[in-house]
Design a protein around this motif. Structure first.
Motif, short mmCIF file in Angstrom:
data_model
loop_
_atom_site.label_atom_id
_atom_site.label_comp_id
_atom_site.label_asym_id
_atom_site.label_seq_id
_atom_site.Cartn_x
_atom_site.Cartn_y
_atom_site.Cartn_z
N VAL A 64 0.97 -1.39 0.20
CA VAL A 64 -0.07 0.09 -0.16
C VAL A 64 0.25 0.85 0.38
O VAL A 64 2.42 0.87 0.74
N GLN A 65 0.61 2.64 -1.10
CA GLN A 65 1.21 3.50 -0.88
C GLN A 65 0.25 4.64 -0.38
O GLN A 65 1.11 5.29 0.26
N TYR A 66 -0.71 5.07 -0.57
CA TYR A 66 -1.70 5.87 -0.44
C TYR A 66 -3.60 5.50 -0.44
O TYR A 66 -3.43 4.72 -1.75
N ALA A 67 -4.34 5.76 -0.52
CA ALA A 67 -4.99 5.67 -0.05
C ALA A 67 -6.45 6.75 0.31
O ALA A 67 -6.11 8.13 1.16
N TRP A 68 -7.53 6.48 -0.33
CA TRP A 68 -8.66 7.85 -0.65
C TRP A 68 -10.04 7.41 -0.39
O TRP A 68 -9.89 6.96 -1.08
N ILE A 124 2.67 7.34 -5.70
CA ILE A 124 3.52 7.62 -4.68
C ILE A 124 2.36 8.84 -3.26
O ILE A 124 1.97 8.40 -2.27
N HIS A 125 0.73 8.45 -4.44
CA HIS A 125 -0.38 9.61 -3.78
C HIS A 125 -1.65 9.29 -5.07
O HIS A 125 -1.38 9.11 -6.05
N ILE A 126 -3.05 8.64 -4.49
CA ILE A 126 -4.25 9.12 -4.71
C ILE A 126 -4.67 9.87 -4.58
O ILE A 126 -5.15 9.68 -3.04
N SER A 127 -5.95 10.27 -5.38
CA SER A 127 -6.64 11.17 -4.15
C SER A 127 -8.09 11.12 -5.53
O SER A 127 -7.76 10.60 -6.31
N ILE A 128 -9.46 11.91 -4.41
CA ILE A 128 -10.70 11.98 -5.43
C ILE A 128 -11.14 12.99 -5.66
O ILE A 128 -10.78 14.14 -4.63
N ASP A 129 -11.15 13.70 -6.78
CA ASP A 129 -11.77 15.23 -6.91
C ASP A 129 -13.13 15.02 -5.98
O ASP A 129 -13.68 14.60 -5.86
N GLY A 130 -13.37 16.90 -5.73
CA GLY A 130 -14.38 17.27 -5.42
C GLY A 130 -15.70 16.64 -5.19
O GLY A 130 -16.47 15.77 -4.80
N GLY A 132 -15.86 13.17 -7.38
CA GLY A 132 -16.18 11.67 -7.07
C GLY A 132 -16.43 11.78 -8.54
O GLY A 132 -16.31 10.05 -8.41
N GLY A 133 -15.78 12.29 -9.60
CA GLY A 133 -15.75 11.56 -10.78
C GLY A 133 -14.83 11.28 -11.66
O GLY A 133 -14.68 10.34 -12.38
N PHE A 134 -13.75 11.61 -10.60
CA PHE A 134 -11.83 10.87 -11.09
C PHE A 134 -10.71 10.55 -9.83
O PHE A 134 -11.36 11.38 -8.20
N ALA A 135 -10.83 10.07 -10.25
CA ALA A 135 -8.80 9.05 -9.49
C ALA A 135 -8.21 10.05 -10.06
O ALA A 135 -7.63 9.96 -11.15
N MET A 136 -6.95 11.19 -9.47
CA MET A 136 -5.87 11.39 -9.48
C MET A 136 -4.76 10.55 -9.27
O MET A 136 -5.13 10.70 -7.53
N ILE A 137 -3.43 10.32 -10.00
CA ILE A 137 -2.94 9.55 -8.95
C ILE A 137 -1.38 9.97 -10.10
O ILE A 137 -1.19 10.64 -11.08
N ALA A 138 -0.72 10.29 -8.24
CA ALA A 138 0.52 11.06 -8.66
C ALA A 138 2.07 9.73 -8.65
O ALA A 138 1.66 9.50 -7.48
N TYR A 139 3.00 10.12 -9.37
CA TYR A 139 3.87 9.43 -9.53
C TYR A 139 5.35 10.27 -8.70
O TYR A 139 5.77 10.88 -9.97
N GLN A 174 2.16 14.71 -3.92
CA GLN A 174 0.72 14.97 -3.67
C GLN A 174 0.31 15.78 -5.03
O GLN A 174 0.57 16.61 -6.24
N ILE A 175 -1.46 15.16 -5.12
CA ILE A 175 -1.89 15.81 -6.47
C ILE A 175 -3.48 15.53 -5.57
O ILE A 175 -4.22 14.93 -4.95
N ARG A 176 -4.72 17.16 -5.34
CA ARG A 176 -5.12 17.21 -4.54
C ARG A 176 -6.15 18.52 -5.70
O ARG A 176 -5.62 19.39 -5.96
#
Length: 418
Positions: A64-68, A124-130, A132-139, A174-176
């Protein structure tokens, strides 16, 4: 500085975007998740007693690297990889994934949901936009950013092909999306000079965000990014301020959040995060940052795991492993360091605050040997639990030892259930 009209408009916009007050978000059951290698554990949270109870776990296809969580609280997304920290070809790994889970609204138990996506590099990071339609992943290495659609049923969907190449900086971490959900910020740490190679500059990249498309808007890199190594940021819940943790400098920067979703040209405040800023040891760095739900305080991890030889063993070389506690001026956004609370562990990489704002849990990556006079003792990895006082300060309650022989405790977080 931000004028009164801009301040008022931004505050109203942020509240509207969140759709909930502090009191409302504090209701309902909260759970805590923490990973050890490929296993993600679920804990019940008792904020009144400042206690955790381990309940169950799920296995991921890699570490596991990150979760959201999804904004609906019905789904949960995890990025995993067999790559390791440090970057470079040796640590990149060859198995990288994004997985979706359905969340039991009563218990927080996770059930695999839909297909697991294979990724091309270590996320290295995953987040979901406000929305809820998209998952954004940073490497991080090589630095990159991708966006995936989230289907109506909460499963992970197709890659969003970007019409224009995003400005991805160096070593993204990080991506947010911002509270308006109209812009997104990519935090790029850069790298310290090492092995004869000069410093890689850090930066904050701001994009327009619309239907998964990223449009380059602005890049922020004080001193052209040299001496600027941001790792994570967090947003004030009601005021137009952004707090940025500088890993490579052990600092906290405060930016203004503008009406168009960009940042103030320069940081409004620049502060040292260490309890002893004039005694910074090798290997010292800052970590994750979270603003308290009531917006009056911000918390930031200081961490160090440097070692030296002692009696043929590698023991802790000294440094700060603690939680920096800041009070926030509610007019100017200025943070003031009011405490550095002992972490009782090594490398506090992630932490979470329960929605009621009464309890903070910090997760350390792994154990470390400590010198005690002429003896050597093991400082276990674990979950350090604090009670949060009305003044924002942390009081140590207990530490739960965690066995990390099968992998590092790389991610943890509090999640409010629906």
């Amino acid at each position: 500085m931000i004028n009164r009209r801009t301040f008022t408009a931004l505050m109203a916009g942020t509240l509207a975007a969140s759709g909930k007050s502090f009191a409302e978000t504090a209701r309902g059951k909260t759970v805590f998740y923490a990973s050890v290698g490929t296993e993600l554990f679920l804990y019940d949270v008792d904020a009144e007693a400042a206690a955790l109870t381990r309940r169950s776990s799920v296995m991921l296809p890699a570490g596991v690297q990150y979760a959201w969580p999804h904004p609906s609280k019905r789904f949960f997304y995890v990025a995993s990889s067999n790559g390791q920290p440090g970057g470079g070809a040796v640590n990149q790994g060859d198995k990288h994934y994004a997985s979706a889970f359905r969340v039991d609204p009563a218990t927080g138990a996770l059930t695999p949901h839909g297909q697991t996506l294979a990724l091309t590099a270590r996320p290295i990071h995953i987040s979901i936009d406000g929305g809820g339609g998209f998952a954004m992943i940073a490497y991080n290495d090589p630095s990159n950013l991708t966006v995936y659609r989230i289907n109506a049923d909460g499963t992970l969907g197709a890659l969003v092909q970007q019409r224009a190449k995003p400005d991805i900086g160096i070593y993204s971490h990080q991506i947010r999306t911002t509270p308006s959900n109209k812009t997104a910020i990519l935090v790029c740490r850069g790298n310290n000079p090492a092995d004869g190679k000069g410093e890689d500059p850090g930066s904050l990249k701001v994009f327009g965000f619309n239907e998964g498309q990223l449009t380059n808007l602005a890049s922020y890199a004080p001193g052209n990014g040299y001496g600027f190594g941001p790792r994570h940021l967090d947003f004030h819940p009601t005021l137009p301020f952004v707090y940025v943790s500088l890993e490579r400098q052990n600092k906290l920067y405060t930016y203004g959040l503008q009406l168009d979703g960009t940042l103030s040209r320069d940081p409004l405040f620049m502060k040292d995060s260490l309890g002893e800023p004039n005694n910074r040891r090798a290997g010292q760095g800052a970590g994750t940052i979270h603003v308290h739900p009531n917006g009056r305080f911000v918390y930031q991890a200081n961490r160090n795991s440097a070692v030296v030889d002692f009696q043929g063993k590698k023991v802790f070389a000294g440094g700060e492993n603690n939680m920096a506690v800041w009070s926030i001026d509610q007019k100017t956004g200025e943070p003031t360091l009011i405490q550095t609370a002992d972490g009782h562990a090594n490398q506090l990489r992630t932490f979470g605050i329960d929605p009621s704002g009464r309890m903070l849990v910090a997760a350390s990556i792994s154990p470390i040997l400590m010198r005690e006079g002429n003896n050597v003792a093991n400082l276990s990895a674990g979950l350090t639990v604090y009670r949060i006082g009305g003044d924002g300060k942390l009081s140590f309650v207990r530490k739960y030892d965690v066995d990390t022989s099968k992998g590092t405790q790389f991610w943890s977080g509090m999640v409010s259930l629906g």
